[in-house]
Design a protein around this motif. Structure first.
Motif, PDB file in Angstrom:
ATOM      1  N   HIS A  52       6.943  19.961  -6.464  1.00  0.00           N
ATOM      2  CA  HIS A  52       8.232  20.498  -6.333  1.00  0.00           C
ATOM      3  C   HIS A  52       8.945  19.896  -7.255  1.00  0.00           C
ATOM      4  CE1 HIS A  52      12.417  18.365  -5.097  1.00  0.00           C
ATOM      5  NE2 HIS A  52      12.037  18.786  -3.987  1.00  0.00           N
ATOM      6  N   ASN A 104       4.334  16.304  -6.854  1.00  0.00           N
ATOM      7  CA  ASN A 104       5.808  15.922  -7.629  1.00  0.00           C
ATOM      8  C   ASN A 104       6.630  16.836  -8.613  1.00  0.00           C
ATOM      9  OD1 ASN A 104       6.976  13.451  -6.011  1.00  0.00           O
ATOM     10  ND2 ASN A 104       5.420  11.760  -7.487  1.00  0.00           N
ATOM     11  N   ARG A 161       7.130  13.385   0.552  1.00  0.00           N
ATOM     12  CA  ARG A 161       7.341  14.353  -0.538  1.00  0.00           C
ATOM     13  C   ARG A 161       6.796  16.145   0.002  1.00  0.00           C
ATOM     14  NH1 ARG A 161      10.498  15.057  -4.335  1.00  0.00           N
ATOM     15  NH2 ARG A 161       9.732  13.605  -6.360  1.00  0.00           N
TER      16      ARG A 161
END
Length: 306
Positions: free
Chosen positions: A189, A186, A214
């Motif tokens: 990202h 995460n 993800r």
């Protein structure tokens, strides 16, 4: 097997990570090897015209005379100019897994140490090609962000983060937070600009459905590569034939390595894990590479296959 320079196979020192700055020279362009793909085979940041040919169009006032395509000009009787793709910066982002399952090794290096060596080499290759490099470093209970940075500041920041987490994990046994790997993806990202080179270095033992989701999102707008680090014993490769206790933070079991069934079971589990990574690789349309912690990294580069 001889240990890499400045390494004892378990602990990490800045000297052994800095050693790869000199090693990176042999894989810089115009040299071609599989490692150039792992480190990001792309146009580096630069000024002026690019190096990749795009198309030919009629000459326009102001075009560089050096770009004239003389063959087409002679054939048509009118001047034509070659156009080239514009070079763009392509940051490289690493995800370096140093979690509990990586703190393991039976032959030469801990998997975590091999992961640090790989990360160091990629960092030095990246800055040598004038790109920025950043990372997320995954520990048992924390994830450290290193935003993309240019020149030597980038690799040094990442190496200090890697060494800090690795030293802490050796001193204090920490229970693994199951979502740490997902947290790292995460944060990756959030940190990486679109169009980045993303290289995830791990044993991928923390893969979950959410993590795979993800990764698929990351692969949509970036060049993603998976680098699987494993220990030879995970393949059932060991000369040890005695009985040994293996365990994690919750339980321990006696394992007899003298039994063929034990080694075959290990091999089957490893092949299953590889197949899972291969399936994920196909879904992501991203290559997966396998690197052993049982051999020095430099000895394996010529034989890496995706």
């Amino acid at each position: 097997m001889i240990l890499p320079a400045h390494s004892d196979g378990i602990h990490l020192s800045l000297a052994e990570l800095l050693h790869y700055q000199k090693q990176s020279v042999r894989w810089l362009p115009p040299a071609r090897s599989i490692w150039s793909y792992l480190s990001g085979q792309h146009d580096s940041a630069g000024k002026g015209r690019g190096m990749d040919f795009a198309e030919v169009r009629p000459y326009q006032k102001g075009d560089d005379i050096r770009s004239i395509d003389w063959r087409i000009t002679a054939r048509t009787g009118k001047p034509h100019t070659k156009l080239y793709t514009e070079e763009r910066e392509c940051p490289v982002m690493l995800a370096v897994d140093l979690s509990s399952t990586m703190q393991y090794g039976t032959r030469l290096l801990y998997k975590s140490v091999q992961a640090a060596h790989i990360a160091s080499l990629i960092c030095w290759l990246t800055v040598a090609q004038k790109d920025r490099v950043g990372a997320v470093v995954i520990g048992g209970q924390q994830v450290i962000d290193c935003p993309p940075t240019a020149r030597q500041q980038g690799p040094l920041q990442i190496m200090n983060a890697i060494k800090g987490i690795h030293d802490k994990s050796l001193k204090v046994v920490q229970e693994q937070h199951q979502d740490t790997f997902l947290v790292a993806m995460n944060q990756l990202h959030r940190l990486c600009p679109k169009g980045s080179e993303l290289i995830v270095i791990s044993d991928f033992n923390q893969l979950s459905a959410c993590t795979e989701k993800r990764l698929k999102q990351l692969a949509q707008h970036n060049k993603l590569r998976l680098l699987h680090v494993f220990d030879p014993i995970e393949k059932g490769e060991t000369a040890f034939r005695g009985r040994h206790w293996l365990g994690d933070h919750q339980r321990s079991l006696p394992i007899s390595f003298g039994r063929k069934s034990t080694l075959q079971s290990l091999q089957n589990d490893f092949e299953h894990h590889q197949q899972r990574l291969a399936t994920l690789s196909n879904q992501l349309q991203s290559p997966v590479y396998h690197v052993s912690a049982g051999k020095p990294l430099i000895d394996q580069l010529g034989g890496l296959r995706g």
